[in-house]
Structure formats: C-alpha cells, structure tokens
Write a protein that holds these residues in place. Structure first.
Motif, short mmCIF file in Angstrom:
data_model
loop_
_atom_site.label_atom_id
_atom_site.label_comp_id
_atom_site.label_asym_id
_atom_site.label_seq_id
_atom_site.Cartn_x
_atom_site.Cartn_y
_atom_site.Cartn_z
N ARG A 176 0.84 -1.20 0.00
CA ARG A 176 0.00 0.00 0.00
C ARG A 176 0.87 1.25 0.00
O ARG A 176 1.79 1.38 0.81
N GLU A 222 -1.56 -1.09 -4.13
CA GLU A 222 -2.77 -0.42 -3.65
C GLU A 222 -2.42 1.05 -3.38
O GLU A 222 -1.62 1.35 -2.50
N PHE A 232 -3.44 4.97 -2.43
CA PHE A 232 -4.38 5.96 -1.91
C PHE A 232 -3.78 7.35 -2.10
O PHE A 232 -2.61 7.57 -1.78
N TRP A 278 -0.73 10.46 10.20
CA TRP A 278 0.02 9.43 10.90
C TRP A 278 -0.78 8.17 11.21
O TRP A 278 -0.20 7.12 11.46
N MET A 279 -2.12 8.30 11.24
CA MET A 279 -2.92 7.13 11.63
C MET A 279 -3.30 6.27 10.44
O MET A 279 -4.00 5.27 10.59
N ILE A 280 -2.83 6.65 9.25
CA ILE A 280 -3.12 5.83 8.07
C ILE A 280 -1.98 4.84 7.89
O ILE A 280 -0.80 5.21 7.90
N LYS A 281 -2.35 3.57 7.76
CA LYS A 281 -1.36 2.51 7.73
C LYS A 281 -1.02 2.15 6.28
O LYS A 281 -1.92 1.83 5.49
N GLU A 330 4.12 5.03 10.10
CA GLU A 330 4.61 3.67 10.41
C GLU A 330 5.43 3.03 9.29
O GLU A 330 6.29 2.20 9.55
#
Lengths: 173, 173
Positions: free
Chosen positions: B2, B83, B85, B123-126, B142
């Motif tokens: 991703r 993938e 985004f 930051w909270m999107i993996k 991350e």
C-alpha cells in the motif's frame, strides 16, 4: 486510545433527513416507526427513495442534518480522554465536505479540520475502535468495531451493536 | 503493497500556482530559480506570499494546478501493481476538496473517490510507503517515507529524498 467516529447515522441523523426529504419530494407519508417495524414497508420505501437518491449530491443536503441524541455530550467526554478522529465516507459526495466541516464546527467545535477525515474506504486507518453504522467499515478494520444500530444494518450479526451514545459511554468510559 | 501519495507539490505543482498568483497579486517578479538558489530571496518571497495566503481558501484556487512532470505515467504503473491511496491534507481548505476530486478525475481517473483521502494528520493511516513533501507527514508514519524534494523542505535530513517521479519509479518498481 484512538477512536474513529463516523458521521452519518452515528453523529448526524442523516436517515431522518433522507426520510423527510423523500416524503416531501414524493408526497409520501412513511414514518420511521413503519420502517423499523415492517420489512415490507421498508422495502417499498427504499425503492421509492432510490428514485430521488440524487438529492445526496445536491449542494446543501448535508448542511442541516439533525444531531443524534446524546452525541454531543458523550463525544466531548471521550475527547477529554482519548484521541478522536471523525471519519466520514464523504468523498463520494464532493459538495458535502465543506458542509460537513461546518456542521462539525457547529456541534463539535473542538474536533477541527486536523482530526477530520473524508475518505472512501476506512480499513487502512489504524485505531483501537471504530463506531460506524456500516458493516463494510467494520470488516477488515484492525481495531474493535461498534456497530451503531440503524434500520439498514439489522441483518448484521458479527459486531457489537450499540443502540445509543449512552451505551457507548458505558463501554468506552 | 500500500502506497500513500500526497497531492500538493507531489502530484500537483501547487508551489508554482502559488508563485504565479503571488506575483500577479503583488506585482512582483519572483522566479522559481531565485527561490531555489537564494535563501534571502526565498525569505523575502515567503513574507510577501504570507500577505496573500488567504487565496488558498478562495473558491477555484485548487481547480487548475499544473501537473508535476511524469506523475501521470509513474502513478499509473504503480497503480497496476500496488494499492494506491491519494492522501491530501485538504480539510484545512474546505472549498478545495471538490476541486481536488475533479482534478484527480481529470489526470488520474482510475483512482476515484474510494481511494482518495482528505484529512489533517496522516500518521494514523497505515501503509508501506508515503510519498510527501512535508516532514510532519513522515514523522510518526509507520511505513517508509519518501520526501518529495521541494524548496520548502531543503532543511530536512532524516528521510530518503526523491527529486522526480522517475526516481520514485526506480525505487518502487
């Protein structure tokens, strides 16, 4: 703890606006009680609603959605203890997003644009909890899902169902 | 795998639009070459630009941003294997989001609203990779960060710097 909170039918009573607008545009008299108690009437309503569904893409549609009961009080309490993101699958409705930001500023002014997310999918957002009314947003989510009760999700059995913000308060606080 | 891809100054040459609009509104003649080679001129430019920064909130500002070179070609190749985004910190600019969706539909029509994210923080999107020009979006992320080279990020030393989409192609494909 990080908590993702959906907007439509979790913070905002979007189904009620849709019901009222459908009745207004088609001259019908469906009530929420009918939709919740009769699958036949719900089916009939849904077919009629589908003919005016384009209203979701109209400018102004998302500007004046009523609040869900107790959402303001409980979200403020959650916000005092946890990292809250509002996550709304709003990119499908391009004109809705500035209206949704204004709506949030009105009822949840401490959230702000920095903790608001508009997206299509939600599975790639990492958090401990998601509160959402759509099964598709709970499946594949890495944390725990709380399914906010709604007429359209009665068939879903796999997730913890919550019926009110007061119930969420007892679970998360 | 991703991959998250930023819009402004990664897919879209937003800095160029800002430079051109600043010159137009203030009657100045700053050039990109000057800003890239002289910290003094950049500082002078930035102070002047700050006086017209409100233009970023105007309707239409994000509708006609020029493309970054080779972005179309390389993103399409990445999309065939990974993938993707698009993740843009656009909630700060409420009127920009429907313009950004239209811009993406024009140049990257296979992405669509379902794989577009507008947010404040990222930051909270993996994901495995993020391609972004802002240090703040790479810190705490991350996965691996690729810092897309820009005049405003020359001071950043910690991340892998990429200067073009062709360079990204050699790293990720």
């Amino acid at each position: 703890m990080r908590i993702l909170i959906d907007m439509d039918d979790v913070l905002a009573d979007t189904s009620l606006k849709i019901l009222n607008e459908t009745n207004k545009r088609l001259g019908t008299n469906f009530t929420r009680e009918q939709l919740n108690t009769s699958p036949e009437i719900y089916k009939e309503y849904y077919e009629k609603y589908s003919t005016v569904r384009g209203m979701l893409w109209e400018k102004g549609f998302f500007a004046d959605i009523p609040l869900i009961q107790d959402a303001q009080e409980v979200v403020q309490k959650l916000h005092a203890k946890h990292e809250i993101f509002i996550v709304s699958a709003a990119t499908e409705f391009p004109l809705s997003m500035d209206e949704k930001l204004e709506w949030l500023d009105k009822y949840f002014p401490y959230i702000g644009w920095s903790h608001t997310v508009f997206c299509g999918h939600k599975w790639m957002i990492k958090a401990d909890y998601i509160i959402d009314d759509h099964e598709k947003n709970l499946i594949n989510f890495e944390g725990k899902g709380l399914l906010f009760n709604a007429t359209h999700n009665q068939h879903v059995k796999e997730f913890t169902r919550v019926h009110s913000w007061k119930e969420i308060e007892t679970i998360l606080l």
